[in-house]
Motif scaffolding. Structure first.
Motif, PDB file in Angstrom:
ATOM      1  N   TYR A  41      -9.012  28.549  41.623  1.00  0.00           N
ATOM      2  CA  TYR A  41      -8.982  27.549  42.698  1.00  0.00           C
ATOM      3  C   TYR A  41      -8.963  28.179  44.089  1.00  0.00           C
ATOM      4  N   GLN A  42      -9.059  29.508  44.146  1.00  0.00           N
ATOM      5  CA  GLN A  42      -9.105  30.257  45.405  1.00  0.00           C
ATOM      6  C   GLN A  42      -7.882  29.985  46.283  1.00  0.00           C
ATOM      7  N   GLY A  43      -6.711  29.930  45.632  1.00  0.00           N
ATOM      8  CA  GLY A  43      -5.460  29.761  46.362  1.00  0.00           C
ATOM      9  C   GLY A  43      -4.826  31.112  46.655  1.00  0.00           C
ATOM     10  N   VAL A  44      -3.841  31.104  47.548  1.00  0.00           N
ATOM     11  CA  VAL A  44      -3.082  32.329  47.828  1.00  0.00           C
ATOM     12  C   VAL A  44      -1.707  32.279  47.163  1.00  0.00           C
ATOM     13  N   GLY A  45      -1.376  31.146  46.558  1.00  0.00           N
ATOM     14  CA  GLY A  45      -0.109  31.014  45.863  1.00  0.00           C
ATOM     15  C   GLY A  45      -0.160  29.833  44.921  1.00  0.00           C
ATOM     16  N   LEU A  46       0.701  29.872  43.907  1.00  0.00           N
ATOM     17  CA  LEU A  46       0.783  28.776  42.942  1.00  0.00           C
ATOM     18  C   LEU A  46       2.185  28.775  42.351  1.00  0.00           C
ATOM     19  N   ALA A  47       2.811  27.611  42.365  1.00  0.00           N
ATOM     20  CA  ALA A  47       4.150  27.455  41.793  1.00  0.00           C
ATOM     21  C   ALA A  47       4.043  26.802  40.417  1.00  0.00           C
ATOM     22  N   ALA A  48       5.026  27.082  39.569  1.00  0.00           N
ATOM     23  CA  ALA A  48       5.014  26.529  38.210  1.00  0.00           C
ATOM     24  C   ALA A  48       4.916  25.005  38.212  1.00  0.00           C
ATOM     25  N   GLN A  49       5.577  24.346  39.172  1.00  0.00           N
ATOM     26  CA  GLN A  49       5.512  22.883  39.237  1.00  0.00           C
ATOM     27  C   GLN A  49       4.073  22.399  39.372  1.00  0.00           C
ATOM     28  N   HIS A  53       5.168  22.686  35.118  1.00  0.00           N
ATOM     29  CA  HIS A  53       6.381  23.305  34.575  1.00  0.00           C
ATOM     30  C   HIS A  53       7.448  23.404  35.663  1.00  0.00           C
ATOM     31  N   ALA A  54       8.576  22.753  35.466  1.00  0.00           N
ATOM     32  CA  ALA A  54       9.664  22.787  36.454  1.00  0.00           C
ATOM     33  C   ALA A  54      10.509  24.042  36.222  1.00  0.00           C
ATOM     34  N   LEU A  55       9.984  25.174  36.697  1.00  0.00           N
ATOM     35  CA  LEU A  55      10.642  26.481  36.537  1.00  0.00           C
ATOM     36  C   LEU A  55      10.656  27.207  37.877  1.00  0.00           C
ATOM     37  N   GLN A  56      11.557  28.175  38.027  1.00  0.00           N
ATOM     38  CA  GLN A  56      11.634  29.006  39.230  1.00  0.00           C
ATOM     39  C   GLN A  56      10.671  30.189  39.071  1.00  0.00           C
ATOM     40  N   LEU A  57       9.387  29.894  39.181  1.00  0.00           N
ATOM     41  CA  LEU A  57       8.342  30.897  38.976  1.00  0.00           C
ATOM     42  C   LEU A  57       7.170  30.603  39.900  1.00  0.00           C
ATOM     43  N   THR A  58       6.738  31.627  40.639  1.00  0.00           N
ATOM     44  CA  THR A  58       5.556  31.475  41.472  1.00  0.00           C
ATOM     45  C   THR A  58       4.751  32.772  41.468  1.00  0.00           C
ATOM     46  N   VAL A  59       3.467  32.633  41.752  1.00  0.00           N
ATOM     47  CA  VAL A  59       2.579  33.790  41.887  1.00  0.00           C
ATOM     48  C   VAL A  59       1.928  33.703  43.269  1.00  0.00           C
ATOM     49  N   VAL A  60       1.700  34.856  43.877  1.00  0.00           N
ATOM     50  CA  VAL A  60       1.127  34.923  45.225  1.00  0.00           C
ATOM     51  C   VAL A  60       0.167  36.111  45.301  1.00  0.00           C
ATOM     52  N   ASP A  61      -0.960  35.915  45.990  1.00  0.00           N
ATOM     53  CA  ASP A  61      -1.883  37.006  46.265  1.00  0.00           C
ATOM     54  C   ASP A  61      -2.641  36.673  47.553  1.00  0.00           C
ATOM     55  N   VAL A  62      -2.341  37.421  48.621  1.00  0.00           N
ATOM     56  CA  VAL A  62      -2.939  37.143  49.932  1.00  0.00           C
ATOM     57  C   VAL A  62      -4.040  38.143  50.300  1.00  0.00           C
ATOM     58  N   ARG A  63      -4.460  38.975  49.368  1.00  0.00           N
ATOM     59  CA  ARG A  63      -5.451  40.017  49.686  1.00  0.00           C
ATOM     60  C   ARG A  63      -6.758  39.473  50.238  1.00  0.00           C
ATOM     61  N   GLU A  64      -7.207  38.333  49.765  1.00  0.00           N
ATOM     62  CA  GLU A  64      -8.507  37.796  50.171  1.00  0.00           C
ATOM     63  C   GLU A  64      -8.471  37.131  51.544  1.00  0.00           C
ATOM     64  N   ALA A  65      -7.286  36.834  52.056  1.00  0.00           N
ATOM     65  CA  ALA A  65      -7.160  36.130  53.338  1.00  0.00           C
ATOM     66  C   ALA A  65      -7.159  37.139  54.482  1.00  0.00           C
ATOM     67  N   HIS A 149       6.163  28.529  51.276  1.00  0.00           N
ATOM     68  CA  HIS A 149       5.497  27.325  50.773  1.00  0.00           C
ATOM     69  C   HIS A 149       5.742  27.187  49.264  1.00  0.00           C
ATOM     70  N   GLU A 150       5.567  28.295  48.529  1.00  0.00           N
ATOM     71  CA  GLU A 150       5.743  28.245  47.068  1.00  0.00           C
ATOM     72  C   GLU A 150       7.203  28.051  46.681  1.00  0.00           C
ATOM     73  N   VAL A 151       8.126  28.700  47.387  1.00  0.00           N
ATOM     74  CA  VAL A 151       9.551  28.524  47.078  1.00  0.00           C
ATOM     75  C   VAL A 151       9.970  27.082  47.360  1.00  0.00           C
ATOM     76  N   ASP A 152       9.390  26.469  48.382  1.00  0.00           N
ATOM     77  CA  ASP A 152       9.630  25.033  48.586  1.00  0.00           C
ATOM     78  C   ASP A 152       9.236  24.256  47.334  1.00  0.00           C
ATOM     79  N   HIS A 153       8.050  24.535  46.775  1.00  0.00           N
ATOM     80  CA  HIS A 153       7.624  23.860  45.542  1.00  0.00           C
ATOM     81  C   HIS A 153       8.673  24.011  44.446  1.00  0.00           C
ATOM     82  N   LEU A 154       9.248  25.201  44.322  1.00  0.00           N
ATOM     83  CA  LEU A 154      10.225  25.453  43.255  1.00  0.00           C
ATOM     84  C   LEU A 154      11.481  24.603  43.426  1.00  0.00           C
ATOM     85  N   ASN A 155      11.661  24.084  44.630  1.00  0.00           N
ATOM     86  CA  ASN A 155      12.825  23.245  44.927  1.00  0.00           C
ATOM     87  C   ASN A 155      12.446  21.779  45.127  1.00  0.00           C
ATOM     88  N   GLY A 156      11.224  21.410  44.746  1.00  0.00           N
ATOM     89  CA  GLY A 156      10.791  20.021  44.841  1.00  0.00           C
ATOM     90  C   GLY A 156      10.444  19.567  46.247  1.00  0.00           C
TER      91      GLY A 156
END
Length: 191
Positions: A41-49, A53-65, A149-156
């Motif tokens: 999806y060409q994102g720079v981050g994605l949260a489990a939610q 999945h309602a978990l404290q897990l996120t992935v981030v990759d800003v290399r392309e930006a 932004h992603e940690v916000d997702h992890l907290n709803g």
């Protein structure tokens, strides 16, 4: 496997994620699927939610930006950003350090919706990596913004919650339409 990215209106986006106590084979698979989905999806981050999945897990990759720089410090020393991407952050805790900065944000769960959001420009992050090892670093620029932004997702918390009232009001028709369509699709799935 590429996962479905849930859109605004799905209740999981408002759920606080559960802490991950053990790195199980299921968690490892979810991490790999989330990375594959983020890249698709060409994102720079994605949260489990965002993938249901309602978990404290996120992935981030800003290399392309390349148009939005990032900084990374480990143990008080500048670190090679590319060498630490993609980041997998489990049970992350973010401590604001720098003054607020306003910048544009979008979200894979809100296609075609953008707004200026004010967040601390520099943060310290403590988390576990994909192997369950503790990591601690400071970051600025896009990396700081993406992690917050992603940690916000992890907290709803959604980025629209951080928009100023004027922007939210301007986007309200699009947001209401998206929420309606998402909830209608969920209702159809239950039948």
């Amino acid at each position: 496997m590429i996962l479905e990215v849930v859109q605004y209106g799905h209740p999981v986006l408002r759920q606080k994620g559960a802490r991950i106590e053990h790195i199980t084979p299921e968690i490892r698979r979810l991490i790999e699927d989330m990375l594959e989905t983020m890249y698709e999806y060409q994102g720079v981050g994605l949260a489990a939610q965002q993938v249901g999945h309602a978990l404290q897990l996120t992935v981030v990759d800003v290399r392309e930006a390349t148009d939005r720089p990032s900084s990374l410090e480990i143990n008080g020393q500048p670190a090679d950003l590319a060498a630490h991407m993609p980041m997998v952050l489990i049970n992350p805790v973010v401590t604001p350090l720098g003054p607020p900065e306003t910048g544009p944000e979008g979200c894979l769960s809100f296609p075609e919706i953008y707004g200026d959001i004010t967040r601390p420009g520099l943060v310290e992050v403590e988390a576990l990596d994909r192997e369950g090892r503790p990591v601690k670093f400071r970051c600025g620029g896009l990396l700081s913004r993406a992690i917050q932004h992603e940690v916000d997702h992890l907290n709803g918390i959604l980025f629209i919650d951080r928009m100023n009232a004027e922007t939210r009001e301007r986007l309200r028709p699009e947001l209401e339409q998206m929420r309606f369509e998402t909830q209608a699709a969920l209702a159809r799935k239950k039948k």
